[in-house]
Motif scaffolding. Structure first.
Motif, PDB file in Angstrom:
ATOM      1  N   THR A 355       0.851  -1.183   0.000  1.00 24.37           N
ATOM      2  CA  THR A 355       0.000   0.000   0.000  1.00 24.37           C
ATOM      3  C   THR A 355       0.885   1.231   0.000  1.00 24.37           C
ATOM      4  OG1 THR A 355      -1.680  -1.180   1.240  1.00 24.37           O
ATOM      5  CG2 THR A 355      -1.858   1.218   1.208  1.00 24.37           C
ATOM      6  N   VAL A 356       0.694   2.100  -0.982  1.00 21.28           N
ATOM      7  CA  VAL A 356       1.515   3.303  -1.053  1.00 21.28           C
ATOM      8  C   VAL A 356       0.760   4.524  -0.541  1.00 21.28           C
ATOM      9  CG1 VAL A 356       2.942   2.453  -2.935  1.00 21.28           C
ATOM     10  CG2 VAL A 356       0.831   3.657  -3.474  1.00 21.28           C
ATOM     11  N   SER A 357      -0.538   4.396  -0.393  1.00 18.06           N
ATOM     12  CA  SER A 357      -1.344   5.454   0.221  1.00 18.06           C
ATOM     13  C   SER A 357      -2.629   4.814   0.695  1.00 18.06           C
ATOM     14  CB  SER A 357      -1.632   6.582  -0.790  1.00 18.06           C
ATOM     15  OG  SER A 357      -2.465   6.101  -1.822  1.00 18.06           O
ATOM     16  N   THR A 358      -3.519   5.595   1.247  1.00 18.19           N
ATOM     17  CA  THR A 358      -4.767   5.028   1.765  1.00 18.19           C
ATOM     18  C   THR A 358      -5.646   4.462   0.662  1.00 18.19           C
ATOM     19  OG1 THR A 358      -5.771   7.225   1.668  1.00 18.19           O
ATOM     20  CG2 THR A 358      -4.798   6.547   3.777  1.00 18.19           C
ATOM     21  N   ASP A 359      -5.447   4.909  -0.590  1.00 22.42           N
ATOM     22  CA  ASP A 359      -6.361   4.479  -1.651  1.00 22.42           C
ATOM     23  C   ASP A 359      -5.665   3.863  -2.858  1.00 22.42           C
ATOM     24  OD1 ASP A 359      -5.133   6.698  -2.558  1.00 22.42           O
ATOM     25  OD2 ASP A 359      -6.947   7.804  -3.106  1.00 22.42           O
ATOM     26  N   SER A 360      -4.376   3.527  -2.766  1.00 24.06           N
ATOM     27  CA  SER A 360      -3.716   2.931  -3.930  1.00 24.06           C
ATOM     28  C   SER A 360      -2.733   1.838  -3.511  1.00 24.06           C
ATOM     29  CB  SER A 360      -2.991   3.999  -4.750  1.00 24.06           C
ATOM     30  OG  SER A 360      -1.952   4.584  -3.998  1.00 24.06           O
ATOM     31  N   ILE A 361      -2.456   0.947  -4.475  1.00 25.97           N
ATOM     32  CA  ILE A 361      -1.563  -0.193  -4.278  1.00 25.97           C
ATOM     33  C   ILE A 361      -0.473  -0.137  -5.343  1.00 25.97           C
ATOM     34  CG2 ILE A 361      -1.381  -2.723  -4.265  1.00 25.97           C
ATOM     35  CD1 ILE A 361      -4.401  -2.800  -3.682  1.00 25.97           C
ATOM     36  N   SER A 362       0.753  -0.430  -4.938  1.00 24.77           N
ATOM     37  CA  SER A 362       1.837  -0.570  -5.892  1.00 24.77           C
ATOM     38  C   SER A 362       2.082  -2.061  -6.104  1.00 24.77           C
ATOM     39  CB  SER A 362       3.111   0.099  -5.366  1.00 24.77           C
ATOM     40  OG  SER A 362       4.203  -0.190  -6.212  1.00 24.77           O
ATOM     41  N   LEU A 363       2.037  -2.496  -7.370  1.00 23.16           N
ATOM     42  CA  LEU A 363       2.316  -3.890  -7.714  1.00 23.16           C
ATOM     43  C   LEU A 363       3.604  -3.930  -8.521  1.00 23.16           C
ATOM     44  CD1 LEU A 363       1.568  -6.920  -8.053  1.00 23.16           C
ATOM     45  CD2 LEU A 363       0.270  -6.245 -10.076  1.00 23.16           C
ATOM     46  N   SER A 364       4.568  -4.680  -8.032  1.00 24.63           N
ATOM     47  CA  SER A 364       5.829  -4.820  -8.763  1.00 24.63           C
ATOM     48  C   SER A 364       6.054  -6.286  -9.079  1.00 24.63           C
ATOM     49  CB  SER A 364       7.000  -4.271  -7.942  1.00 24.63           C
ATOM     50  OG  SER A 364       7.100  -4.938  -6.706  1.00 24.63           O
ATOM     51  N   LYS A 757      -6.661   0.793  -4.479  1.00 21.58           N
ATOM     52  CA  LYS A 757      -6.753  -0.235  -3.458  1.00 21.58           C
ATOM     53  C   LYS A 757      -8.173  -0.758  -3.325  1.00 21.58           C
ATOM     54  CE  LYS A 757      -5.763  -1.267   1.375  1.00 21.58           C
ATOM     55  NZ  LYS A 757      -5.346  -0.742   2.698  1.00 21.58           N
ATOM     56  N   ASN A 758      -9.127   0.138  -3.259  1.00 23.37           N
ATOM     57  CA  ASN A 758     -10.538  -0.229  -3.263  1.00 23.37           C
ATOM     58  C   ASN A 758     -10.882  -1.267  -2.196  1.00 23.37           C
ATOM     59  OD1 ASN A 758     -13.260  -1.119  -4.516  1.00 23.37           O
ATOM     60  ND2 ASN A 758     -12.611   0.619  -5.754  1.00 23.37           N
ATOM     61  N   ASP A 759     -10.318  -1.080  -0.996  1.00 22.51           N
ATOM     62  CA  ASP A 759     -10.609  -1.946   0.154  1.00 22.51           C
ATOM     63  C   ASP A 759     -10.234  -3.408  -0.067  1.00 22.51           C
ATOM     64  OD1 ASP A 759     -11.613   0.222   1.554  1.00 22.51           O
ATOM     65  OD2 ASP A 759     -13.676  -0.129   0.909  1.00 22.51           O
ATOM     66  N   GLN A 760      -9.239  -3.686  -0.904  1.00 19.05           N
ATOM     67  CA  GLN A 760      -8.849  -5.068  -1.183  1.00 19.05           C
ATOM     68  C   GLN A 760      -7.757  -5.517  -0.215  1.00 19.05           C
ATOM     69  OE1 GLN A 760     -10.640  -6.723  -3.592  1.00 19.05           O
ATOM     70  NE2 GLN A 760     -11.739  -4.756  -3.668  1.00 19.05           N
ATOM     71  N   LYS A 761      -7.951  -6.682   0.401  1.00 19.29           N
ATOM     72  CA  LYS A 761      -6.921  -7.287   1.217  1.00 19.29           C
ATOM     73  C   LYS A 761      -6.088  -8.288   0.426  1.00 19.29           C
ATOM     74  CE  LYS A 761      -9.666  -6.773   5.440  1.00 19.29           C
ATOM     75  NZ  LYS A 761     -10.345  -7.469   6.565  1.00 19.29           N
ATOM     76  N   GLU A 762      -6.629  -8.675  -0.724  1.00 24.31           N
ATOM     77  CA  GLU A 762      -5.944  -9.606  -1.611  1.00 24.31           C
ATOM     78  C   GLU A 762      -6.403  -9.288  -3.030  1.00 24.31           C
ATOM     79  OE1 GLU A 762      -4.978 -14.147  -0.831  1.00 24.31           O
ATOM     80  OE2 GLU A 762      -7.005 -13.945  -1.622  1.00 24.31           O
ATOM     81  N   ILE A 763      -5.530  -9.485  -3.997  1.00 19.56           N
ATOM     82  CA  ILE A 763      -5.914  -9.239  -5.379  1.00 19.56           C
ATOM     83  C   ILE A 763      -5.606 -10.485  -6.210  1.00 19.56           C
ATOM     84  CG2 ILE A 763      -5.655  -6.733  -5.328  1.00 19.56           C
ATOM     85  CD1 ILE A 763      -2.878  -7.030  -6.505  1.00 19.56           C
ATOM     86  N   GLN A 764      -6.340 -10.639  -7.317  1.00 18.60           N
ATOM     87  CA  GLN A 764      -6.113 -11.755  -8.233  1.00 18.60           C
ATOM     88  C   GLN A 764      -5.482 -11.211  -9.504  1.00 18.60           C
ATOM     89  OE1 GLN A 764      -8.646 -15.120  -8.498  1.00 18.60           O
ATOM     90  NE2 GLN A 764     -10.182 -14.232  -7.143  1.00 18.60           N
ATOM     91  N   ILE A 765      -4.427 -11.867  -9.952  1.00 22.00           N
ATOM     92  CA  ILE A 765      -3.651 -11.389 -11.104  1.00 22.00           C
ATOM     93  C   ILE A 765      -3.665 -12.442 -12.206  1.00 22.00           C
ATOM     94  CG2 ILE A 765      -1.346 -10.726 -11.904  1.00 22.00           C
ATOM     95  CD1 ILE A 765      -0.877  -9.593  -9.089  1.00 22.00           C
ATOM     96  N   LEU A 766      -3.985 -12.017 -13.413  1.00 23.58           N
ATOM     97  CA  LEU A 766      -3.900 -12.853 -14.607  1.00 23.58           C
ATOM     98  C   LEU A 766      -2.808 -12.250 -15.483  1.00 23.58           C
ATOM     99  CD1 LEU A 766      -6.966 -12.931 -13.535  1.00 23.58           C
ATOM    100  CD2 LEU A 766      -7.507 -13.852 -15.779  1.00 23.58           C
TER     101      LEU A 766
END
Length: 790
Positions: A355-364, A757-766
């Motif tokens: 989490t890079v802020s309250t409302d966004s996620i960084s995916l590397s 981020k949208n309140d996600q604790k886990e994300i699914q990646i394709l």
């Protein structure tokens, strides 16, 4: 007497050797002829497979060469036809492939009804072959006005069907037989069985078996010619039985062991004691083949052994499904088996979130491939929009060779599936034949009658009569694509540009020039055309009439869409306004980013002076005395600075010198759009449109060119946009967090992207893609969101 016997024995050996050598050469010639021409396979990744009917559908396509097992760089024209559930065509697209990939999508407008829709991708070249190498994808579209019932993960036991696959298609007397078992419901959902049995005619239990979650299993038993056998399943959910095929007196069967050390494959050709008598003087050829790559070996039962064992080094076999065939002396196929050869395992991509802020996620992420081309879809934790889990390897290495493709094939390649190799072995057993028929390979090699299509054709005629010795040419210009091409004009006043890559809605400019490259005034009639190829084999959608998949009791209701603007209707109120608004005649032709100017009658400034006060640098170049108009933001580039596209009465101005004596009193309206959004021809340097007053229209400016708008070219790729969901639950089930058809890779084969981020604790990646050397990536992963802020 002994001498005579030796002579005939030698003669028999020479004849046998000659026949075997001849057959070996024939097999080589058959395979080389049948697989001489390269074939292409398509795989398409969709961002998901369930959509609301006001969303964007997005996809990325990959084109693979079967001859080289690398991206097919020659393919350009991809046909797409979209069908509804009644197999009515609702849309066609021509997609442009480059370097082995293509992208596209559809903006849904809220008008499609709920149901299944079928996307069929193919190329014209594929029509040259009997085998279907096209790609089919079924998606579901939901009208948000309808309630949605979640699909149950349980199969429909009422429609369960058992199919049996004896090894090499035959059950033989007095040997241990291997019989594959496939149990699926009508909608092809696998049924897992913990304990099934084989019974004889006296109800004695002969053997037990089980099936995996894909519905595949195997049973081993020694068969008796005088017995009849039945498969039975008796559980709380499934009660079903099926008789096995009649036991044969003799025959030939192919078995193998694919799990030996030192990368070896053990193949066993076996028969029974009766077979030893029948086949004692027969010679068979054991052939292992995929496309044009093959190995062959002579097999005989002369040593009175019922099991003939052969070893093969798998490094000489192709990755994916290989067909093992037993051929008799007349090169007729008597037995067949499929084997899957594993390739080098590509390490899974390293993926990490924070989490890079309250409302966004960084995916590397970081891949093991060198400069791959990748597409990625990121979906919420609780998404229900991944029903068909497909794999790039499953398309190119598995379904490309199966008579009955396995659509949901990702589990056969999923590194988290500890049983994937055993699952693949069962799948190979439960495929009764290869996609490639041996009789066709022997006697009916492909005849090339469908051409390899590249681009579209721009053709037409000029009105001016041409002399037989005319050197006039037609210039074709597309400013948006920075294209300039020339074609001769023949004695019939005709011209043609072939293999041209033009997108729909692109404006093409056609101008006749003489041998001195001076523009000539003439009327030009032109059109864009292409061969709309149909797929000869037709779309291969499953036409089974099945009950709808079982739905759970849980239903989901969508909230009504909220209007973007809240308007109040004031009935019975009349408002008078004596202000007379200036009417801008051509404003509707421009984008909202354009500035509009209505010119007053008494304004005598020059147009160049006017433009210099509105964001441009104008003047006369002292080196060649030519007028220039340049974007003020790039003046530091000097003569190489970018210029806008300038129009007079919607005719593109190629010679800026025509602006030199033009004054504002001759002009009615001017529009300036520095974004270029108002112009299909502009390449991003801005657009200036000048409209003359009626009394001077066509007197000042007479163009020496014609323009056409492309309508039968390549479909423009959509700019994917997420829609606004009314509730968090709607987004969690149906939304898309991120989609990219062209993931940007850095010099270290890594990437980084930011998503809501949208309140996600886990994300699914394709994540899917390939590299230039044919290495594949195909991953479906769940990644926890690290809550540590950077």
């Amino acid at each position: 007497m002994k001498l005579i016997l030796k002579f005939f024995a030698l003669l028999f050996c020479l004849q046998s050797f000659s026949q075997t050598s001849d057959n070996t050469e024939k097999i080589k010639n058959y395979i080389e002829a049948y697989f001489h021409y390269d074939r292409e396979n398509l795989h398409i990744q969709f961002n998901k497979d369930i959509y609301l009917n006001n969303e964007d559908i997005a996809f990325k396509g990959y084109v693979f060469s079967k001859n080289t097992n690398t991206p097919n760089l020659n393919t350009t024209n991809i046909e797409l036809i979209v069908y509804d559930d009644q197999q009515q065509i609702i849309q066609k697209q021509l997609l442009f492939a480059e370097f082995g990939t293509f992208s596209g999508g559809i903006h849904l407008n809220g008008k499609l009804k709920s149901g299944k829709y079928h996307f069929h991708f193919y190329t014209n070249w594929m029509n040259n072959f009997k085998e279907d190498d096209s790609f089919n994808q079924t998606i579901e579209i939901i009208d948000r006005k309808d309630n949605y019932r979640f699909e149950n993960s349980e199969p429909d036991y009422k429609t369960a069907e058992i199919n049996l696959f004896p090894e090499s298609g035959v059950i033989i007397n007095d040997i241990v037989n291997t019989v594959g078992i496939k149990i699926k419901d009508c909608n092809k959902k696998g049924i897992e069985v913990k304990d099934g049995i084989i019974v004889d005619s006296k109800s004695n239990e002969i053997a037990h078996f089980h099936t995996n979650k894909m519905g595949n299993g195997v049973v081993y038993f020694k068969a008796d010619l005088n017995e009849k056998y039945t498969l039975k399943i008796n559980t709380d959910k499934l009660k079903i039985s099926k008789p096995l095929d009649k036991v044969q007196e003799t025959g030939v069967v192919v078995s193998y062991n694919n799990n030996l050390a030192q990368n070896r494959l053990l193949v066993v050709v076996k028969t029974n004691d009766k077979g030893l008598e029948v086949y004692q003087n027969k010679k068979f050829i054991l052939l292992i083949q995929q496309d044009g790559v093959f190995m062959q070996k002579e097999i005989t039962f002369a040593d009175k052994k019922t099991d003939q064992i052969s070893f093969f080094d798998k490094k000489f076999l192709s990755i994916g499904v290989n067909t093992i065939r037993i051929l008799d002396e007349n090169l007729n196929e008597v037995a067949q088996r499929l084997v899957y050869i594993e390739g080098d395992t590509v390490p899974a991509t390293t993926l990490e979130t924070k989490t890079v802020s309250t409302d966004s996620i960084s995916l590397s992420g970081k891949t093991a491939l060198n400069k791959p081309r990748l597409s990625i879809s990121v979906l919420p934790e609780n998404t229900i929009c991944i029903n068909q889990k497909r794999s790039l390897a499953g398309t190119f290495y598995l379904n490309a060779y199966l008579d009955q493709p396995e659509i949901a094939n990702y589990d056969y390649y999923n590194p988290d599936n500890a049983n994937r190799k055993q699952d693949m072995e069962l799948l190979m057993l439960n495929q009764n034949k290869s996609k490639f028929n041996w009789e066709s390979i022997k006697s009916d090699p492909p005849k090339i009658t469908f051409k390899f299509q590249k681009g579209v054709t721009v053709s037409g005629r000029v009105e001016q009569k041409e002399k037989s010795n005319s050197k006039n040419k037609m210039s074709l210009i597309s400013l948006k694509s920075n294209l300039f091409e020339e074609s001769p004009i023949d004695s019939d006043n005709a011209f043609k540009f072939e293999h041209f890559f033009a997108q729909d809605s692109t404006v093409l400019v056609l101008q006749m020039v003489n041998e001195k490259n001076l523009a000539q005034l003439t009327k030009v009639e032109a059109r864009v055309s292409r061969d709309e190829s149909r797929f000869v084999l037709g779309p291969t959608f499953d036409k089974s009439i099945c009950p709808s998949p079982i739905k759970s009791e849980n239903t989901f209701s969508f909230s009504p869409l909220k209007p973007e603007d809240h308007a109040i209707n004031l009935e019975g109120v009349a408002v008078q306004n004596n202000f007379k608004k200036e009417v801008l005649v051509h404003k509707g032709d421009m984008s909202s980013s354009a500035r509009a100017f209505k010119i007053k009658d008494n304004d005598y400034r020059s147009i160049l002076n006017f433009l210099s006060f509105n964001g441009y640098v104008t003047g006369v170049n002292p080196n060649d005395n030519n007028v220039y108009v340049r974007n003020s933001r790039s003046t530091y580039l000097g003569d190489s600075a970018t210029s806008p596209a300038v129009y007079i009465d919607n005719f593109l101005v190629f010679d800026m010198n025509q602006l030199f004596n033009l004054t504002l009193d001759q002009i009615d309206e001017i529009y300036i759009d520095q974004t270029g959004n108002s112009d299909q021809t502009a390449s991003g340097n801005g657009t200036i449109k000048i409209f003359m007053k009626n009394d001077v229209k066509n007197k000042y400016f007479k163009p020496k060119y014609s323009s056409i708008v492309v309508t039968k070219g390549f479909t423009q790729n959509i700019q994917f946009k997420n829609i606004k969901f009314e509730t968090q639950n709607e987004f969690n089930y149906f939304g898309t967090l991120y989609w990219s058809s062209d993931l940007k890779i850095n010099d270290n084969s890594g990437f980084e992207l930011k998503l809501p981020k949208n309140d996600q604790k886990e994300i699914q990646i394709l994540l899917e893609g390939f590299s230039d050397d044919g290495k594949l990536i195909s991953e479906i992963r769940k990644i926890p969101v690290n809550n540590t802020k950077s």
